[in-house]
Design a protein around this motif. Structure first.
Motif, PDB file in Angstrom:
ATOM      1  N   LEU A 126       0.819  -1.215   0.000  1.00 36.22           N
ATOM      2  CA  LEU A 126       0.000   0.000   0.000  1.00 36.22           C
ATOM      3  C   LEU A 126       0.851   1.262   0.000  1.00 36.22           C
ATOM      4  CD1 LEU A 126      -3.064  -0.550   2.382  1.00 36.22           C
ATOM      5  CD2 LEU A 126      -2.866  -0.994  -0.064  1.00 36.22           C
ATOM      6  N   ARG A 127       1.977   1.232   0.674  1.00 36.90           N
ATOM      7  CA  ARG A 127       2.802   2.437   0.790  1.00 36.90           C
ATOM      8  C   ARG A 127       3.461   2.841  -0.532  1.00 36.90           C
ATOM      9  NH1 ARG A 127       7.505   2.993   4.203  1.00 36.90           N
ATOM     10  NH2 ARG A 127       6.147   2.606   5.966  1.00 36.90           N
ATOM     11  N   TYR A 128       3.397   1.979  -1.543  1.00 41.73           N
ATOM     12  CA  TYR A 128       4.043   2.274  -2.816  1.00 41.73           C
ATOM     13  C   TYR A 128       3.048   2.660  -3.918  1.00 41.73           C
ATOM     14  CZ  TYR A 128       7.739  -0.121  -0.302  1.00 41.73           C
ATOM     15  OH  TYR A 128       8.650  -0.493   0.665  1.00 41.73           O
ATOM     16  N   LEU A 129       1.763   2.734  -3.601  1.00 42.27           N
ATOM     17  CA  LEU A 129       0.762   3.101  -4.597  1.00 42.27           C
ATOM     18  C   LEU A 129       0.910   4.574  -4.991  1.00 42.27           C
ATOM     19  CD1 LEU A 129      -2.421   1.420  -3.052  1.00 42.27           C
ATOM     20  CD2 LEU A 129      -1.016   0.550  -4.937  1.00 42.27           C
ATOM     21  N   ARG A 133       1.614   7.795  -2.386  1.00 44.67           N
ATOM     22  CA  ARG A 133       2.765   8.688  -2.555  1.00 44.67           C
ATOM     23  C   ARG A 133       2.305  10.146  -2.610  1.00 44.67           C
ATOM     24  NH1 ARG A 133       7.518   6.192  -4.007  1.00 44.67           N
ATOM     25  NH2 ARG A 133       7.394   4.012  -4.642  1.00 44.67           N
ATOM     26  N   ARG A 134       1.210  10.394  -3.344  1.00 48.52           N
ATOM     27  CA  ARG A 134       0.686  11.757  -3.411  1.00 48.52           C
ATOM     28  C   ARG A 134       0.150  12.197  -2.054  1.00 48.52           C
ATOM     29  NH1 ARG A 134       1.836  15.742  -6.462  1.00 48.52           N
ATOM     30  NH2 ARG A 134       1.313  14.638  -8.392  1.00 48.52           N
ATOM     31  N   ALA A 135      -0.545  11.304  -1.362  1.00 43.46           N
ATOM     32  CA  ALA A 135      -1.068  11.655  -0.042  1.00 43.46           C
ATOM     33  C   ALA A 135       0.061  12.022   0.916  1.00 43.46           C
ATOM     34  CB  ALA A 135      -1.885  10.492   0.520  1.00 43.46           C
ATOM     35  N   ALA A 136       1.157  11.287   0.847  1.00 41.69           N
ATOM     36  CA  ALA A 136       2.305  11.587   1.711  1.00 41.69           C
ATOM     37  C   ALA A 136       2.831  12.992   1.441  1.00 41.69           C
ATOM     38  CB  ALA A 136       3.410  10.560   1.483  1.00 41.69           C
ATOM     39  N   GLU A 137       2.866  13.380   0.180  1.00 40.31           N
ATOM     40  CA  GLU A 137       3.315  14.730  -0.177  1.00 40.31           C
ATOM     41  C   GLU A 137       2.352  15.784   0.372  1.00 40.31           C
ATOM     42  OE1 GLU A 137       4.680  16.333  -4.387  1.00 40.31           O
ATOM     43  OE2 GLU A 137       2.499  16.497  -4.167  1.00 40.31           O
ATOM     44  N   LEU A 138       1.053  15.542   0.205  1.00 42.89           N
ATOM     45  CA  LEU A 138       0.047  16.514   0.636  1.00 42.89           C
ATOM     46  C   LEU A 138      -0.017  16.645   2.155  1.00 42.89           C
ATOM     47  CD1 LEU A 138      -2.813  15.497  -1.830  1.00 42.89           C
ATOM     48  CD2 LEU A 138      -1.422  17.580  -1.946  1.00 42.89           C
ATOM     49  N   LEU A 139       0.305  15.581   2.845  1.00 43.75           N
ATOM     50  CA  LEU A 139       0.194  15.582   4.304  1.00 43.75           C
ATOM     51  C   LEU A 139       1.453  16.081   4.997  1.00 43.75           C
ATOM     52  CD1 LEU A 139      -1.659  12.184   4.656  1.00 43.75           C
ATOM     53  CD2 LEU A 139      -2.569  14.424   5.328  1.00 43.75           C
ATOM     54  N   ALA A 286       3.809   8.120  -9.563  1.00 44.20           N
ATOM     55  CA  ALA A 286       4.373   6.794  -9.829  1.00 44.20           C
ATOM     56  C   ALA A 286       5.752   6.669  -9.201  1.00 44.20           C
ATOM     57  CB  ALA A 286       4.453   6.554 -11.329  1.00 44.20           C
ATOM     58  N   GLY A 287       6.116   5.427  -8.875  1.00 43.28           N
ATOM     59  CA  GLY A 287       7.429   5.199  -8.286  1.00 43.28           C
ATOM     60  C   GLY A 287       7.736   3.722  -8.176  1.00 43.28           C
ATOM     61  N   GLY A 288       8.739   3.385  -7.406  1.00 44.17           N
ATOM     62  CA  GLY A 288       9.141   1.999  -7.234  1.00 44.17           C
ATOM     63  C   GLY A 288       8.239   1.250  -6.273  1.00 44.17           C
ATOM     64  N   ASP A 292      12.054  -2.980  -5.170  1.00 46.92           N
ATOM     65  CA  ASP A 292      13.071  -1.967  -5.445  1.00 46.92           C
ATOM     66  C   ASP A 292      13.732  -1.496  -4.145  1.00 46.92           C
ATOM     67  OD1 ASP A 292      12.615  -1.850  -8.249  1.00 46.92           O
ATOM     68  OD2 ASP A 292      10.844  -0.616  -7.903  1.00 46.92           O
ATOM     69  N   GLU A 293      12.918  -1.207  -3.144  1.00 45.09           N
ATOM     70  CA  GLU A 293      13.457  -0.725  -1.870  1.00 45.09           C
ATOM     71  C   GLU A 293      14.285  -1.808  -1.186  1.00 45.09           C
ATOM     72  OE1 GLU A 293      12.000   1.133   2.427  1.00 45.09           O
ATOM     73  OE2 GLU A 293      10.566   0.964   0.773  1.00 45.09           O
ATOM     74  N   PHE A 294      13.803  -3.038  -1.259  1.00 46.35           N
ATOM     75  CA  PHE A 294      14.522  -4.143  -0.637  1.00 46.35           C
ATOM     76  C   PHE A 294      15.882  -4.345  -1.292  1.00 46.35           C
ATOM     77  CE2 PHE A 294      15.559  -8.715  -0.473  1.00 46.35           C
ATOM     78  CZ  PHE A 294      15.613  -8.896   0.903  1.00 46.35           C
ATOM     79  N   MET A 295      15.938  -4.346  -2.608  1.00 45.55           N
ATOM     80  CA  MET A 295      17.206  -4.541  -3.306  1.00 45.55           C
ATOM     81  C   MET A 295      18.191  -3.441  -2.962  1.00 45.55           C
ATOM     82  SD  MET A 295      16.222  -6.050  -7.094  1.00 45.55           S
ATOM     83  CE  MET A 295      15.200  -4.648  -7.554  1.00 45.55           C
TER      84      MET A 295
END
Length: 329
Positions: A126-129, A133-139, A286-288, A292-295
């Motif tokens: 869910l954290r990569y949707l 990502r947009r919500a994180a920016e807005l908050l 959009a993002g990884g 991607d984060e694990f690698m």
């Protein structure tokens, strides 16, 4: 960086199929082998993924220098043992959620991984949707402080496709531990706050009519740092079309100056801002993803992914324990 060599251990839940396909699609990883001791799950995975399982024992692979990572998709109740054996053999772990079913297991996993500087990643997607990502920016302060978070994470009981081990005593670990960890993890990410108190938590049986011991419904009320309220429903109570419904992983985040809301089936974020007549709709970013984060974490030695998985799992287990402590019928 050379490709990560990944052993898949366990195909007891369909989530691991998605990870297998994701790994197979990247040149940054190489699948060493796949193992599954359960005959039914083995046959189903071979048919669905077009693969051939290995008969080499798990411990033999762990003793090999040809494995860097173990991808874990066995039954929930078996995961802690599989993960701990991998960590003790010096292997990183990437697992489906939940990674374990008890606080004692989690503490041992965290201690072992830290001692050996190994990462434990989790498919907390869910954290990569784009919308999250947009919500994180807005908050990030735009609308003042977050005051409360409400989320729905209802699923359907889906007897036709749900693994039978779900309903075996000691294998599932509780509906909150199973489902809420997604919402808990995302709440922590978006608010940058930790869960500090459980005000109320309840689980009960309502829809799993073939297994009356199975507490398929789950709700809780909790607090984050600073008294921020969290109210959630993560029950197996939804109809079968849940994955197309706007209530599937729906979040409402109330700030000083706005309500920020989004859900899984729409990549946009809608904001109702104080003093602005019309709602505002923002496109996702959009993002990884978790792989991607694990690698990157494995390559750099950064253990922040491990610590995040531990923190989110600990919060979910605390909520589950609070519900288990009540007399739920």
């Amino acid at each position: 960086m050379k490709p990560l060599r990944i052993l898949f251990c366990g195909f007891r839940h369909g989530h691991i199929h998605a990870l297998y396909k994701r790994v197979a699609a990247t040149t940054d990883c190489r699948i060493v082998a796949c193992i599954e001791p359960n005959a039914e799950a083995r046959a189903a995975a071979e048919a669905a993924l077009g693969i051939t399982m290995s008969d080499i024992p798990y411990d033999a692979f762990l003793a090999s220098d040809e494995v860097d990572v173990v991808a874990v998709g066995c039954a929930y109740g078996d995961r802690a043992d599989i993960i701990l054996r991998a960590l003790r053999a010096g292997k990183h772990v990437l697992a489906d959620k939940p990674i374990c079913t008890s606080r004692e297991q989690l503490e041992e996993i965290a201690r072992t991984a830290r001692e050996r500087s190994l990462n434990v990643g989790c498919m907390l997607d869910l954290r990569y949707l784009p919308q999250t990502r947009r919500a994180a920016e807005l908050l990030d302060g735009r609308y003042g402080k977050v005051q409360s978070v409400l989320f729905n994470g209802q699923h359907c009981i889906d007897y036709a496709h749900r693994p039978t081990w779900y309903f075996e005593e000691g294998m599932h670990g509780g509906t909150i531990n199973d489902l809420a960890i997604h919402g808990v993890d995302l709440t922590r990410m978006l608010t940058k706050k930790e869960f500090t108190k459980v005000d109320a938590a309840r689980t009960w049986n309502a829809f799993a009519n073939k297994h009356l011991h199975f507490k398929d419904c789950a709700m809780f009320m909790a607090r984050l740092d600073g008294g921020v309220g969290v109210l959630a429903d993560v029950s197996y109570s939804a109809p079968s079309q849940v994955f197309s419904m706007p209530t599937y992983w729906e979040f409402r985040i109330f700030c000083d100056k706005a309500l920020v809301t989004f859900h899984y089936t729409d990549s946009t974020v809608t904001v109702y801002e104080e003093g602005v007549a019309e709602s505002q709709v923002f496109d996702g970013i959009a993002g990884g993803d978790y792989l991607d984060e694990f690698m990157e974490a494995v390559e750099t030695g950064d253990l922040s992914m491990l610590e995040n998985v531990v923190a989110s799992t600990a919060a979910a287990l605390t909520l589950q324990e609070a519900a288990d402590a009540e007399v739920n019928v």
